[in-house]
Design a protein around this motif. Structure first.
Motif, PDB file in Angstrom:
ATOM      1  N   GLN A 268       0.826  -1.211   0.000  1.00 52.93           N
ATOM      2  CA  GLN A 268       0.000   0.000   0.000  1.00 52.93           C
ATOM      3  C   GLN A 268       0.858   1.258   0.000  1.00 52.93           C
ATOM      4  O   GLN A 268       0.568   2.229  -0.706  1.00 52.93           O
ATOM      5  N   LEU A 269       1.931   1.248   0.797  1.00 53.03           N
ATOM      6  CA  LEU A 269       2.798   2.427   0.860  1.00 53.03           C
ATOM      7  C   LEU A 269       3.532   2.647  -0.463  1.00 53.03           C
ATOM      8  O   LEU A 269       3.722   3.796  -0.892  1.00 53.03           O
ATOM      9  N   ILE A 270       3.949   1.560  -1.122  1.00 51.04           N
ATOM     10  CA  ILE A 270       4.604   1.692  -2.428  1.00 51.04           C
ATOM     11  C   ILE A 270       3.627   2.274  -3.450  1.00 51.04           C
ATOM     12  O   ILE A 270       3.986   3.157  -4.245  1.00 51.04           O
ATOM     13  N   TYR A 271       2.387   1.784  -3.424  1.00 54.86           N
ATOM     14  CA  TYR A 271       1.365   2.308  -4.331  1.00 54.86           C
ATOM     15  C   TYR A 271       1.141   3.803  -4.095  1.00 54.86           C
ATOM     16  O   TYR A 271       1.054   4.589  -5.047  1.00 54.86           O
ATOM     17  N   LEU A 272       1.050   4.203  -2.837  1.00 55.63           N
ATOM     18  CA  LEU A 272       0.867   5.617  -2.519  1.00 55.63           C
ATOM     19  C   LEU A 272       2.064   6.443  -2.973  1.00 55.63           C
ATOM     20  O   LEU A 272       1.909   7.550  -3.508  1.00 55.63           O
ATOM     21  N   ALA A 273       3.273   5.909  -2.783  1.00 51.34           N
ATOM     22  CA  ALA A 273       4.474   6.640  -3.176  1.00 51.34           C
ATOM     23  C   ALA A 273       4.523   6.846  -4.686  1.00 51.34           C
ATOM     24  O   ALA A 273       4.890   7.930  -5.173  1.00 51.34           O
ATOM     25  N   ILE A 274       4.147   5.817  -5.449  1.00 52.55           N
ATOM     26  CA  ILE A 274       4.147   5.943  -6.911  1.00 52.55           C
ATOM     27  C   ILE A 274       3.143   6.996  -7.365  1.00 52.55           C
ATOM     28  O   ILE A 274       3.434   7.828  -8.238  1.00 52.55           O
ATOM     29  N   LEU A 302      -5.317   5.730  -0.092  1.00 52.60           N
ATOM     30  CA  LEU A 302      -5.616   6.178   1.264  1.00 52.60           C
ATOM     31  C   LEU A 302      -6.933   5.591   1.760  1.00 52.60           C
ATOM     32  O   LEU A 302      -7.074   5.249   2.943  1.00 52.60           O
ATOM     33  N   GLY A 303      -7.903   5.457   0.841  1.00 56.20           N
ATOM     34  CA  GLY A 303      -9.175   4.846   1.226  1.00 56.20           C
ATOM     35  C   GLY A 303      -8.990   3.389   1.629  1.00 56.20           C
ATOM     36  O   GLY A 303      -9.533   2.939   2.646  1.00 56.20           O
ATOM     37  N   ASN A 304      -8.201   2.633   0.842  1.00 53.38           N
ATOM     38  CA  ASN A 304      -7.953   1.227   1.176  1.00 53.38           C
ATOM     39  C   ASN A 304      -7.180   1.084   2.486  1.00 53.38           C
ATOM     40  O   ASN A 304      -7.458   0.198   3.300  1.00 53.38           O
ATOM     41  N   LEU A 305      -6.206   1.988   2.671  1.00 57.96           N
ATOM     42  CA  LEU A 305      -5.393   1.924   3.884  1.00 57.96           C
ATOM     43  C   LEU A 305      -6.234   2.200   5.129  1.00 57.96           C
ATOM     44  O   LEU A 305      -6.133   1.508   6.142  1.00 57.96           O
ATOM     45  N   PHE A 316     -13.978   4.712  10.613  1.00 61.71           N
ATOM     46  CA  PHE A 316     -13.676   4.686   9.179  1.00 61.71           C
ATOM     47  C   PHE A 316     -14.193   5.927   8.445  1.00 61.71           C
ATOM     48  O   PHE A 316     -13.439   6.586   7.724  1.00 61.71           O
ATOM     49  N   PRO A 317     -15.470   6.306   8.611  1.00 67.64           N
ATOM     50  CA  PRO A 317     -15.933   7.538   7.944  1.00 67.64           C
ATOM     51  C   PRO A 317     -15.168   8.768   8.427  1.00 67.64           C
ATOM     52  O   PRO A 317     -14.894   9.683   7.643  1.00 67.64           O
ATOM     53  N   LEU A 318     -14.839   8.783   9.740  1.00 63.45           N
ATOM     54  CA  LEU A 318     -14.093   9.919  10.272  1.00 63.45           C
ATOM     55  C   LEU A 318     -12.704   9.996   9.636  1.00 63.45           C
ATOM     56  O   LEU A 318     -12.229  11.080   9.278  1.00 63.45           O
ATOM     57  N   ILE A 323      -8.923  12.607   5.892  1.00 71.12           N
ATOM     58  CA  ILE A 323      -8.058  12.499   4.710  1.00 71.12           C
ATOM     59  C   ILE A 323      -8.507  13.483   3.634  1.00 71.12           C
ATOM     60  O   ILE A 323      -7.685  14.168   3.010  1.00 71.12           O
ATOM     61  N   GLY A 324      -9.826  13.568   3.429  1.00 71.03           N
ATOM     62  CA  GLY A 324     -10.340  14.517   2.443  1.00 71.03           C
ATOM     63  C   GLY A 324      -9.982  15.946   2.774  1.00 71.03           C
ATOM     64  O   GLY A 324      -9.544  16.714   1.905  1.00 71.03           O
TER      65      GLY A 324
END
Length: 364
Positions: A268-274, A302-305, A316-318, A323-324
């Motif tokens: 997940q972190l690699i995906y976010l970094a890319i 970020l949603g998946n994380l 989760f909604p919070l 994040i938004g």
């Protein structure tokens, strides 16, 4: 970056300027003639823009292109292979004549749309000839409409013919929109070529085949993006030739990367970094397509994380809300500091890339 401001000017204003001594009296008339001629030339500007005229151009063109591709009906098979081939030639001939006419009338966008229509007709004509000569394999899709719906290695002959013809036609017409069907063909090829490499007996949704197809999509998309960058570097025109290559290269790369998924934190972190790198790259290269895909990837990542961390929790909604809001404030911060940080990032690029960005800023 240099911006352009359009100002409405009347002949009386030039007369007022001459009366005020800002220019000579005998200069007002020739200056007015020059500005009128320049404005008329600007009306034939070959750069796409969101105007009513250009919307009509592209709407009509895409309807014609769609009729010969995505919306092809099964009724065409009743004409037989040679019948479809000669009908495709007839359409291509009409499009060629229209492209020549629009070229003579200095209408580059309609010219490019008609030239793109010719490229779109190439796979149809190739499929028709293969059927007429009995070369089409019996195990593959038997109607042309499936070309846009079914992944199959047998389409590679159509795609190779389209790329070859599209390259020759692009040399003739030099219209950026012609790269749209070429880029779409490369996108199709990224899927069909993967199935060809896997072999005729491979099942598309087999676990190992599916993993290979995702990685192949990422690699093929990255190659398309690098090719688009090469075209960008060699382009000395103000026309945006690599736009479609960037767009479908990103679709291929980002699509394969996103559907890979990852249940682990490291993935997940690699995906976010890319995706963060894509956002920054879009800002540096002044390519919004990178920024759009990177932003979507950040939202997905970020949603998946947050789902993994706060699964089945009222937090989760919070977490998504926070994040938004963080992304909104990041946008505000970037708006205030974009020029400074973009310039710092660009200063670290090779000289050839800095020259490219300078040309893009001057053409903006």
């Amino acid at each position: 970056m240099i911006s352009e401001t359009r100002v409405q000017l009347a002949r009386s204003q030039l007369d007022d300027a001459a009366a005020a001594g800002l220019l000579a009296q005998d200069q007002a008339a020739p200056l007015w003639q020059f500005l009128r001629a320049h404005a008329q030339a600007g009306a034939l500007d070959d750069r796409p823009r969101f105007s009513f005229t250009h919307v009509l151009y592209y709407l009509g063109g895409m309807l014609a292109i769609g009729a010969m591709s995505v919306f092809m009906t099964l009724g065409w098979t009743s004409f037989g292979g040679w019948g479809v081939f000669f009908i495709a030639l007839l359409y291509a001939g009409a499009a060629w004549k229209l492209a020549q006419r629009f070229e003579a009338q200095r209408l580059p966008i309609p010219m490019g749309i008609m030239a793109a229509l010719i490229v779109v007709l190439v796979p149809l004509a190739t499929w028709a000839v293969q059927h007429a000569l009995g070369f089409w394999p019996s195990g593959g899709p038997q109607n042309y409409r499936a070309y846009h719906a079914i992944i199959d290695w047998r389409w590679l002959t159509l795609e190779l013919a389209t790329l070859a013809a599209g390259s020759l036609l692009l040399y003739r017409w030099r219209a950026p929109f012609m790269l749209m069907p070429i880029a779409v063909t490369l996108w199709y090829m990224s899927m069909d070529l993967a199935m060809f490499i896997l072999g005729a007996d491979a099942r598309a949704w087999d676990a190992n085949a599916w993993i290979f197809r995702k990685w192949f999509s990422v690699a093929f998309g990255a190659a398309m993006i690098l090719f688009a960058l090469l075209v960008d570097l060699r382009n000395r025109s103000h026309l945006d030739y690599p736009f479609w290559l960037y767009l479908f290269g990103l679709i291929t790369f980002w699509g394969g990367l996103t559907i890979m998924g990852s249940s682990g934190l490291g993935g997940q972190l690699i995906y976010l970094a890319i995706n963060l790198a894509m956002v920054l790259l879009g800002a540096v290269l002044m390519r919004r397509s990178f920024t759009v895909f990177g932003a979507m990837g950040l939202m997905v990542g970020l949603g998946n994380l947050s789902w993994q961390v706060f699964r089945d929790s009222w937090l989760f909604p919070l977490a998504l809300t926070l994040i938004g809001l963080a992304i909104v404030y990041a946008g505000i911060w970037w708006n205030r500091n974009e020029a400074h940080w973009a310039e710092r990032l660009r200063s670290k690029l090779p000289q050839q890339l800095r020259g490219l960005l300078l040309r893009r800023s001057l053409a903006a």
